[in-house]
Design a protein around this motif. Structure first.
Motif, PDB file in Angstrom:
ATOM      1  N   THR A 109       0.714  -1.153  -0.097  1.00 32.52           N
ATOM      2  CA  THR A 109      -0.068  -0.050   0.105  1.00 32.52           C
ATOM      3  C   THR A 109       0.720   1.423   0.041  1.00 32.52           C
ATOM      4  OG1 THR A 109      -1.772  -1.315   1.245  1.00 32.52           O
ATOM      5  CG2 THR A 109      -1.807   0.939   1.113  1.00 32.52           C
ATOM      6  N   GLY A 119      -3.437   5.206  -7.167  1.00 28.41           N
ATOM      7  CA  GLY A 119      -3.907   4.260  -6.671  1.00 28.41           C
ATOM      8  C   GLY A 119      -3.143   2.850  -7.450  1.00 28.41           C
ATOM      9  N   SER A 139     -12.773  -4.837  -8.623  1.00 24.12           N
ATOM     10  CA  SER A 139     -11.586  -4.231  -8.142  1.00 24.12           C
ATOM     11  C   SER A 139     -10.809  -5.158  -7.063  1.00 24.12           C
ATOM     12  CB  SER A 139     -11.800  -2.793  -7.570  1.00 24.12           C
ATOM     13  OG  SER A 139     -11.899  -1.758  -8.588  1.00 24.12           O
ATOM     14  N   SER A 198      -6.591  -0.989  -7.296  1.00 27.54           N
ATOM     15  CA  SER A 198      -6.752   0.118  -6.469  1.00 27.54           C
ATOM     16  C   SER A 198      -6.936   1.451  -7.409  1.00 27.54           C
ATOM     17  CB  SER A 198      -5.931   0.261  -5.348  1.00 27.54           C
ATOM     18  OG  SER A 198      -4.475  -0.261  -5.668  1.00 27.54           O
TER      19      SER A 198
END
Length: 284
Positions: A55, A62, A187, A193
């Motif tokens: 992340t 994203g 997704s 993302s």
């Protein structure tokens, strides 16, 4: 702008398993029953060997941040907007539940261009997906990187016009309304993302889309399923698709198909007749 040719030929390998849980989630996403046998429908490969970036390694859109390190598969193209322009897919063998998956991805070409939309860079990526050591899918995926849009640019696509889509010239026709839960689930299946698919303020204010954007491979999967309804599962040897205009969540999407010169012509149209996706297929 650099032509990034040093990245051509760079490879990335990924491993996965088409486990029963993924198969069930994929079928549930499309409101389908589980297949009678082990072979999954065509389109499941989009959900295998998905991105593994942490992340903290994601950019503002994203997608994984691109840099000039050896670990970066894609070059550090500075253009902020990324779109999946289309794919040319060859299906060699069905993907079966329980199969061990390996995907080899290779950058085939990088082509900078400049036009009315400003600077653009096209990146062609070749993917080979193997199942239990056997080549199952070979795909050339075309990405396009675009310049940022002005904050006061007109929203895209334009608001629906007064026209309506006429399916009379097509052999098969199905209308779907891709809603937010479908986009969210897809997704999740693809570990994608990109914020244009779930963050409406970002989609409108930063990338200037009129609403949430339906994924290109999601529309492609719906077209594959339209072909399967008529010709049966895993009957396509080749499938090509190209995105022409964004499909917006919640709005009608007309999926159509007809025979054409010994092959199949497929497309997706918005409710007012705007062409969203063009596709073609060859049967085995």
């Amino acid at each position: 702008m650099s032509d990034w040719q040093a990245w051509v030929g760079r490879e990335q390998r990924a491993a996965d398993r088409l486990d029963p849980a993924l198969a069930v989630r994929w079928c549930a996403t499309f409101d389908r029953d589980a297949p009678a046998g082990a072979a999954m429908p065509q389109g499941i490969h989009f959900c295998l060997c998905t991105p593994e970036a942490r992340t903290a390694q994601l950019g503002t859109d994203g997608h994984p941040i691109r840099d000039d390190s050896a670990a970066s598969f894609l070059p550090p193209i500075p253009l902020p907007r990324r779109m999946w322009a289309g794919s040319d897919i060859r299906f060699h063998a069905p993907l079966a539940i329980g199969a061990t998956i390996e995907r080899i991805s290779r950058i085939a070409a990088i082509t900078p261009k400049s036009g009315s939309r400003g600077d653009m860079v096209f990146v062609a990526i070749e993917h080979e997906t193997h199942a239990d050591g056997t080549l199952a899918v070979r795909e050339t995926q075309d990405l396009v990187f675009l310049d940022a849009v002005a904050p006061d640019a007109a929203l895209s696509p334009p608001a629906p016009g007064e026209g309506t889509f006429d399916p009379s010239a097509w052999d098969e026709h199905r209308t779907v309304h891709p809603a937010e839960p479908l986009l969210f689930r897809y997704s999740a299946l693809t570990f994608n993302s990109h914020r244009i698919h779930y963050d409406r303020p970002y989609a409108r204010e930063v990338e200037r889309y009129r609403g949430l954007v339906v994924h290109g491979p999601l529309t492609a999967s719906l077209l594959l399923q339209l072909a399967a309804r008529t010709h049966g599962e895993n009957r396509l040897a080749q499938f090509r698709f190209r995105g022409l205009s964004p499909a917006i969540a919640g709005e009608p999407l007309n999926l159509v198909m007809r025979a054409a010169d010994g092959a199949l012509e497929l497309a997706a149209f918005a409710g007012d007749g705007r062409n969203v996706t063009q596709a073609s297929a060859v049967l085995r």
